[in-house]
Write an enzyme that holds these catalytic residues in place. Structure first.
Site, PDB file in Angstrom:
ATOM      1  N   GLU A   1      28.283  31.589  15.450  1.00 45.01           N
ATOM      2  CA  GLU A   1      28.782  32.594  16.403  1.00 45.01           C
ATOM      3  C   GLU A   1      28.828  32.048  17.827  1.00 45.01           C
ATOM      4  O   GLU A   1      28.148  32.558  18.710  1.00 45.01           O
ATOM      5  CB  GLU A   1      27.858  33.818  16.383  1.00 45.01           C
ATOM      6  CG  GLU A   1      27.653  34.461  15.031  1.00 45.01           C
ATOM      7  CD  GLU A   1      26.430  35.382  14.996  1.00 45.01           C
ATOM      8  OE1 GLU A   1      25.674  35.442  15.984  1.00 45.01           O
ATOM      9  OE2 GLU A   1      26.233  36.037  13.968  1.00 45.01           O
ATOM     10  N   PRO A   2      29.595  30.993  18.072  1.00 42.77           N
ATOM     11  CA  PRO A   2      29.605  30.426  19.420  1.00 42.77           C
ATOM     12  C   PRO A   2      30.439  31.270  20.393  1.00 42.77           C
ATOM     13  O   PRO A   2      31.511  31.760  20.029  1.00 42.77           O
ATOM     14  CB  PRO A   2      30.271  29.061  19.215  1.00 42.77           C
ATOM     15  CG  PRO A   2      31.179  29.265  18.042  1.00 42.77           C
ATOM     16  CD  PRO A   2      30.501  30.286  17.159  1.00 42.77           C
TER      17      PRO A   2
ATOM     18  N   TYR B   1      21.165  34.509  36.962  1.00 43.36           N
ATOM     19  CA  TYR B   1      20.382  33.488  36.259  1.00 43.36           C
ATOM     20  C   TYR B   1      20.031  32.289  37.138  1.00 43.36           C
ATOM     21  O   TYR B   1      19.511  31.297  36.630  1.00 43.36           O
ATOM     22  CB  TYR B   1      21.176  32.919  35.068  1.00 43.36           C
ATOM     23  CG  TYR B   1      21.743  33.913  34.094  1.00 43.36           C
ATOM     24  CD1 TYR B   1      20.913  34.796  33.406  1.00 43.36           C
ATOM     25  CD2 TYR B   1      23.109  33.934  33.826  1.00 43.36           C
ATOM     26  CE1 TYR B   1      21.447  35.682  32.480  1.00 43.36           C
ATOM     27  CE2 TYR B   1      23.637  34.821  32.899  1.00 43.36           C
ATOM     28  CZ  TYR B   1      22.805  35.693  32.235  1.00 43.36           C
ATOM     29  OH  TYR B   1      23.340  36.555  31.317  1.00 43.36           O
TER      30      TYR B   1
ATOM     31  N   CYS C   1      27.708  42.630  50.214  1.00 41.03           N
ATOM     32  CA  CYS C   1      26.537  42.907  51.046  1.00 41.03           C
ATOM     33  C   CYS C   1      25.242  42.778  50.257  1.00 41.03           C
ATOM     34  O   CYS C   1      24.577  43.780  49.949  1.00 41.03           O
ATOM     35  CB  CYS C   1      26.659  44.297  51.652  1.00 41.03           C
ATOM     36  SG  CYS C   1      28.167  44.459  52.584  1.00 41.03           S
ATOM     37  N   GLU C   2      24.916  41.567  49.858  1.00 46.27           N
ATOM     38  CA  GLU C   2      23.681  41.243  49.127  1.00 46.27           C
ATOM     39  C   GLU C   2      23.349  39.795  49.455  1.00 46.27           C
ATOM     40  O   GLU C   2      24.247  38.943  49.419  1.00 46.27           O
ATOM     41  CB  GLU C   2      23.900  41.303  47.602  1.00 46.27           C
ATOM     42  CG  GLU C   2      24.230  42.643  47.020  1.00 46.27           C
ATOM     43  CD  GLU C   2      23.024  43.541  46.820  1.00 46.27           C
ATOM     44  OE1 GLU C   2      21.876  43.049  46.885  1.00 46.27           O
ATOM     45  OE2 GLU C   2      23.235  44.744  46.626  1.00 46.27           O
TER      46      GLU C   2
HETATM   47  C1  LIG Z   1      25.544  36.412  22.684  1.00 41.54           C
HETATM   48  C2  LIG Z   1      25.491  36.128  21.250  1.00 41.54           C
HETATM   49  C3  LIG Z   1      26.167  35.029  20.722  1.00 41.54           C
HETATM   50  C4  LIG Z   1      26.916  34.049  21.582  1.00 41.54           C
HETATM   51  O1  LIG Z   1      26.087  33.386  22.477  1.00 41.54           O
HETATM   52  P1  LIG Z   1      26.618  32.081  23.227  1.00 41.54           P
HETATM   53  O2  LIG Z   1      25.436  31.588  23.956  1.00 41.54           O
HETATM   54  O3  LIG Z   1      27.718  32.498  24.131  1.00 41.54           O
HETATM   55  O4  LIG Z   1      27.092  31.143  22.172  1.00 41.54           O
HETATM   56  C5  LIG Z   1      26.129  34.838  19.373  1.00 41.54           C
HETATM   57  N1  LIG Z   1      25.445  35.668  18.546  1.00 41.54           N
HETATM   58  C6  LIG Z   1      24.779  36.734  19.022  1.00 41.54           C
HETATM   59  C7  LIG Z   1      24.058  37.600  18.082  1.00 41.54           C
HETATM   60  C8  LIG Z   1      24.774  36.992  20.376  1.00 41.54           C
HETATM   61  O5  LIG Z   1      24.102  38.049  20.851  1.00 41.54           O
END
Ligand SMILES: *Cc1c(COP(=O)(O)O)cnc(C)c1O
Length: 414
Positions: A268-269, A311, A341-342
């Protein structure tokens, strides 16, 4: 693009996104795999369409993201639905559309999905999100795989929760899921987490019809360019070591432990595919000196790109026009800040930059992920435009908001 569409504007490269996807897909070829792009990193419809056309599935975290995927021509049967707080409306929508899997984050959520599926006379495919309790060495706000944060189900509860899932009338157990964090720039935590969960996955596979193990996203990108002269090395954005994390490194780490499981592998990238495929174009409005300090005040603000404020993340900033004489400009330290304004509204503090002038155009690099999607209207600033470059062509993929857009939807009270 800055001349045609104004600034601030996000600009993405179609070629880079498709190339990243194709290279990851090729590197994972030894596995029966599905790449589910994490929509939350950059959810513009044009970007989703590029990835859908390339064959990607999608990892969604809301009903709105599913709606976007469908609008871009994505296949719901390749969508995994993640998130700790899925609402009834979102669960109903995902069931109707037939998502690949609900990645379930708690026992109450599981019961809720079972009830909703029952009421609709549908079956809900689920994977439980296991919290592998490992330290991915990343920023605390984006670390998700240790037992101290809100994500996933603890290791010692997993067997019991699968057992109760198996008894639910409208639930189909189809997978196991984990995600250890974001912006992880070493391969080892990914491999360790898979090795750690492998026995559990095998055990579950022997009991239930598990089709896939999703190993999540979180692969980090390089935000900081080498300062080390002549080495040609790139540095990443935290820690001092000069390691470079590539698609090859990632695949080399995850393929061996994943392969021996003998089931489908989902990745899941988000950031990995789009982060370095985008920049935020901004123009210097004012140069201001205050005592020993020098500021470049630009027309983008923390409302457009919040990562430095949220971050403390580093973004490379480069002048868009870099002629030889400009390269020879004197280097000095300057804060590059926005108009909001921060005090947190900065893109770089004490950054060594060539001399900047009012009117200069700058590119804030690595803006393709968690940039526009986190933009807000704070200070009543319209959302920036987004554009896409494809070969020698470019196009607007989201219009800049107008002041009228700011008040649209607001209602005068009685
Ligand atoms: C945010 C998220 C991702 C993607 O994260 P990246 O750091 O952008 O790759 C994949 N899986 C889940 C469950 C997430 O919450």
């Amino acid at each position: 693009m800055a001349e045609k569409f104004g600034t601030p504007t996000y600009v993405y490269s179609a070629g880079t996104i498709v190339d990243h996807y194709a290279r990851l897909d090729a590197a994972l070829a030894p596995l029966d795999h599905l790449i589910c792009y994490a929509v939350k990193a950059n959810s513009n419809r044009a970007i989703l369409k590029l990835l859908a056309d390339a064959g990607a599935g999608f990892d969604i975290v809301s009903g709105g993201e599913l709606f976007r995927v469908l609008a871009a021509g994505g296949d719901p049967a390749k969508c995994t639905f993640t998130g700790v707080g899925k609402s009834r409306e979102e669960i109903e929508y995902a069931l109707e559309q037939g998502v690949y899997s609900f990645n379930v984050e708690s026992e109450s959520e599981l019961e809720n999905i079972d009830r909703i599926a029952g009421a609709k006379n549908l079956r809900a495919p689920i994977a439980l999100r296991v919290n592998p309790d490992i330290d991915p060495h990343t920023h605390e706000y984006i670390s998700t795989g240790s037992h101290e944060n809100k994500f996933g189900i603890a290791l010692d509860r997993i067997a019991a929760v699968y057992e109760s899932a198996a008894k639910m009338r409208n639930i189909d157990i189809v997978g196991v899921q984990m995600h250890i964090g974001s912006q992880i720039t070493e391969a080892q935590p990914f491999a360790s987490a898979i090795w750690k969960l492998a026995p559990i996955v095998r055990e579950l596979k022997s009991k239930y019809a598990i089709k896939f193990f999703s190993i999540g996203g979180g692969m980090g990108i390089i935000y900081r360019r080498a300062l080390e002269s002549g080495s040609g090395k790139w540095w990443h954005d935290h820690g001092g070591e000069s390691s470079v994390f590539s698609i090859r490194d990632y695949a080399d780490a995850i393929v061996p432990p994943s392969r021996q499981l003998g089931i489908g592998i989902v990745v899941e990238p988000g950031r990995f595919l789009v982060g370095n495929a985008g920049v935020l174009l901004t123009r210097v409005g004012y140069i201001k000196k205050s005592g020993a300090k020098k500021f470049a005040i630009v027309d983008a603000g923390m409302n457009d790109l919040i990562r430095p404020a949220l971050y403390h993340s580093y973004h490379e900033i480069v002048p868009v026009k870099e002629t030889k004489s400009e390269r020879e400009r004197k280097i000095s330290k300057i804060d590059i800040v926005g108009p909001v304004c921060e005090s947190g509204d900065f893109f770089a503090l004490d950054r060594e930059m060539p001399k900047l002038d009012e009117g200069d155009l700058l590119a804030i690099m690595s803006g393709g992920a968690y940039g526009f999607v986190m933009a807000s209207n704070y200070n009543s600033r319209p959302l920036p435009a987004e554009g896409l470059v494809r070969g020698d062509k470019f196009a607007l993929i989201r219009k800049r908001q107008t002041w009228k857009d700011l008040v649209r939807g607001e209602i005068e009270p009685l």
